[in-house]
Write a protein that holds these residues in place. Structure first.
Motif, PDB file in Angstrom:
ATOM      1  N   GLN A  48       2.287   3.105  10.390  1.00  0.00           N
ATOM      2  CA  GLN A  48       2.324   4.503  10.817  1.00  0.00           C
ATOM      3  C   GLN A  48       3.729   5.094  10.866  1.00  0.00           C
ATOM      4  O   GLN A  48       3.883   6.308  10.984  1.00  0.00           O
ATOM      5  N   PHE A  49       4.768   4.272  10.751  1.00  0.00           N
ATOM      6  CA  PHE A  49       6.125   4.779  10.920  1.00  0.00           C
ATOM      7  C   PHE A  49       6.860   4.879   9.587  1.00  0.00           C
ATOM      8  O   PHE A  49       6.790   3.985   8.749  1.00  0.00           O
ATOM      9  N   ASP A  50       7.588   5.977   9.444  1.00  0.00           N
ATOM     10  CA  ASP A  50       8.446   6.145   8.268  1.00  0.00           C
ATOM     11  C   ASP A  50       9.690   5.263   8.386  1.00  0.00           C
ATOM     12  O   ASP A  50      10.227   4.805   7.376  1.00  0.00           O
ATOM     13  N   LYS A 109       4.443  -2.351  10.952  1.00  0.00           N
ATOM     14  CA  LYS A 109       4.399  -1.001  11.521  1.00  0.00           C
ATOM     15  C   LYS A 109       4.929   0.054  10.556  1.00  0.00           C
ATOM     16  O   LYS A 109       4.649   1.245  10.719  1.00  0.00           O
ATOM     17  N   LEU A 110       5.683  -0.370   9.553  1.00  0.00           N
ATOM     18  CA  LEU A 110       6.228   0.560   8.562  1.00  0.00           C
ATOM     19  C   LEU A 110       5.175   0.998   7.552  1.00  0.00           C
ATOM     20  O   LEU A 110       4.343   0.202   7.116  1.00  0.00           O
ATOM     21  N   LYS A 111       5.254   2.243   7.164  1.00  0.00           N
ATOM     22  CA  LYS A 111       4.484   2.713   6.024  1.00  0.00           C
ATOM     23  C   LYS A 111       5.056   2.100   4.743  1.00  0.00           C
ATOM     24  O   LYS A 111       6.237   1.728   4.705  1.00  0.00           O
ATOM     25  N   PRO A 112       4.266   1.999   3.667  1.00  0.00           N
ATOM     26  CA  PRO A 112       4.849   1.645   2.370  1.00  0.00           C
ATOM     27  C   PRO A 112       5.972   2.629   2.028  1.00  0.00           C
ATOM     28  O   PRO A 112       5.839   3.832   2.266  1.00  0.00           O
ATOM     29  N   ASN A 113       7.052   2.114   1.529  1.00  0.00           N
ATOM     30  CA  ASN A 113       8.257   2.897   1.237  1.00  0.00           C
ATOM     31  C   ASN A 113       9.045   3.233   2.494  1.00  0.00           C
ATOM     32  O   ASN A 113      10.049   3.946   2.423  1.00  0.00           O
ATOM     33  N   GLY A 114       8.599   2.724   3.643  1.00  0.00           N
ATOM     34  CA  GLY A 114       9.338   2.937   4.880  1.00  0.00           C
ATOM     35  C   GLY A 114      10.611   2.111   4.909  1.00  0.00           C
ATOM     36  O   GLY A 114      10.767   1.131   4.171  1.00  0.00           O
ATOM     37  N   ILE A 115      11.518   2.503   5.791  1.00  0.00           N
ATOM     38  CA  ILE A 115      12.847   1.880   5.834  1.00  0.00           C
ATOM     39  C   ILE A 115      13.114   1.311   7.215  1.00  0.00           C
ATOM     40  O   ILE A 115      12.795   1.923   8.236  1.00  0.00           O
ATOM     41  N   TYR A 160      21.735  -4.324   8.553  1.00  0.00           N
ATOM     42  CA  TYR A 160      20.970  -4.446   7.296  1.00  0.00           C
ATOM     43  C   TYR A 160      19.983  -3.290   7.241  1.00  0.00           C
ATOM     44  O   TYR A 160      19.269  -3.010   8.214  1.00  0.00           O
ATOM     45  N   ILE A 161      19.927  -2.636   6.098  1.00  0.00           N
ATOM     46  CA  ILE A 161      18.971  -1.545   5.895  1.00  0.00           C
ATOM     47  C   ILE A 161      18.144  -1.884   4.662  1.00  0.00           C
ATOM     48  O   ILE A 161      18.693  -2.114   3.583  1.00  0.00           O
ATOM     49  N   GLY A 162      16.816  -1.954   4.839  1.00  0.00           N
ATOM     50  CA  GLY A 162      15.944  -2.333   3.729  1.00  0.00           C
ATOM     51  C   GLY A 162      14.689  -1.515   3.677  1.00  0.00           C
ATOM     52  O   GLY A 162      14.235  -0.944   4.679  1.00  0.00           O
ATOM     53  N   LYS A 163      14.096  -1.442   2.468  1.00  0.00           N
ATOM     54  CA  LYS A 163      12.892  -0.629   2.235  1.00  0.00           C
ATOM     55  C   LYS A 163      11.702  -1.531   1.976  1.00  0.00           C
ATOM     56  O   LYS A 163      11.784  -2.505   1.223  1.00  0.00           O
ATOM     57  N   LYS A 164      10.576  -1.172   2.600  1.00  0.00           N
ATOM     58  CA  LYS A 164       9.310  -1.852   2.365  1.00  0.00           C
ATOM     59  C   LYS A 164       8.696  -1.302   1.075  1.00  0.00           C
ATOM     60  O   LYS A 164       8.485  -0.103   0.945  1.00  0.00           O
ATOM     61  N   PRO A 165       8.415  -2.156   0.102  1.00  0.00           N
ATOM     62  CA  PRO A 165       7.893  -1.654  -1.180  1.00  0.00           C
ATOM     63  C   PRO A 165       6.465  -1.166  -1.082  1.00  0.00           C
ATOM     64  O   PRO A 165       5.710  -1.528  -0.178  1.00  0.00           O
ATOM     65  N   ILE A 166       6.092  -0.319  -2.042  1.00  0.00           N
ATOM     66  CA  ILE A 166       4.702   0.099  -2.191  1.00  0.00           C
ATOM     67  C   ILE A 166       3.957  -0.985  -2.963  1.00  0.00           C
ATOM     68  O   ILE A 166       4.387  -1.387  -4.053  1.00  0.00           O
ATOM     69  N   LYS A 167       2.880  -1.486  -2.400  1.00  0.00           N
ATOM     70  CA  LYS A 167       2.112  -2.532  -3.070  1.00  0.00           C
ATOM     71  C   LYS A 167       1.365  -1.934  -4.253  1.00  0.00           C
ATOM     72  O   LYS A 167       0.778  -0.848  -4.176  1.00  0.00           O
TER      73      LYS A 167
END
Length: 269
Positions: A108-110, A137-143, A261-268
């Motif tokens: 649910q979180f950006d 908790k991160l949305k896909p593409n969330g950081i 560290y700053i990272g992005k969750k990929p879109i599956k």
């Protein structure tokens, strides 16, 4: 007493000091805000996990974000809500252990800010568990923004506060940890975990994350911060501009008290 209870008790008893810490260490606060501003926009949903008394939560709420502050310390949360009410801001609140976030809805979180839990989680298993919870908790593409205390922080603190501590056998043993280049856990301002700068990226290799940034949160300014903060605003900002341009250089990581560290969750697919 279990480590999490020690940490909870410490923050319950030092709320005012923790609130003032980012005023005393404004370089860390200002550089971190600059990286938040690169990505976070009004209306975005943000989880501030381990956000303490709410410095970043309140800043992002003022920008117009939908902010949830989640912290181990109820006193920190109460303080943050009081500040939010005084400023006419709205933030949501949760008291949680960062290792177990089942009470929070997934995806649910950006953005997730995890800029506190890694200071205290002494086992690799607990640190990994926390990152996995954040990813849920991160949305896909969330950081995700994740902060650590560097193993070199002892060096800078002792040099600034009391260089003679190197003559104390226990303190010298702590300082010698940097010779081995290893992570270690021990007694700092509470029960703490200290990471060797070279071990941050290998830790994140186990997660499905795209690295965006790895930075020294103080850049090269930490050792001269008190002198800098006595300058007029235009001088401070000019030095911050320069510090921001080089804070991701690998050769500056050993000068850090805090590493981000700053990272992005990929879109599956």
């Amino acid at each position: 007493m279990e480590s999490d209870e020690i940490v909870r008790k410490f923050y319950d008893e030092t709320v005012d000091d923790e609130w003032e810490r980012l005023e005393r260490h404004r370089v860390e606060f200002e550089l971190t805000k600059r990286y938040l501003n690169r990505y976070i926009k009004p209306g975005d949903k943000v989880l501030d996990l381990g956000g303490g008394p709410g410095r970043y939560s309140l800043y992002l709420a003022e920008l117009g974000c939908d902010v949830t502050l989640a912290d181990l310390s109820e006193k920190n949360i109460e303080f943050a809500l009081k500040k939010a009410n005084e400023q006419g801001l709205a933030i949501k609140r949760l008291q949680v252990d960062a290792r177990e976030l089942s009470t929070i809805e997934d995806s649910q979180f950006d953005y997730v800010l995890c800029m506190g839990p890694m200071y205290h989680l002494k086992s690799e298993e607990d640190r990994a568990k926390t990152i996995r919870e954040c990813l849920k908790k991160l949305k896909p593409n969330g950081i995700m923004f994740v902060a650590f205390i560097s193993s070199y922080s002892f060096v800078w603190d002792y040099l600034i506060r009391n260089p003679e501590l190197i003559l104390d056998s226990e303190r010298k043993s702590e300082l010698n940890k940097i010779v081995d280049g290893k992570d270690f856990a021990g007694k700092g301002f509470s029960d703490n975990f200290y990471i060797s700068p070279e071990n941050v990226l290998p830790f994140f290799n186990q997660f499905d994350l795209e690295k965006l940034h790895l930075l020294n949160s103080e850049s090269f300014l930490y050792l001269r911060e008190p002198e800098l903060l006595r300058q007029k605003p235009e001088v401070i900002n000019a030095w911050l501009d320069l510090a921001e341009q080089v804070c991701e250089r690998e050769d500056l990581l050993s000068m850090a008290e805090h590493i981000m560290y700053i990272g992005k969750k990929p879109i599956k697919t």
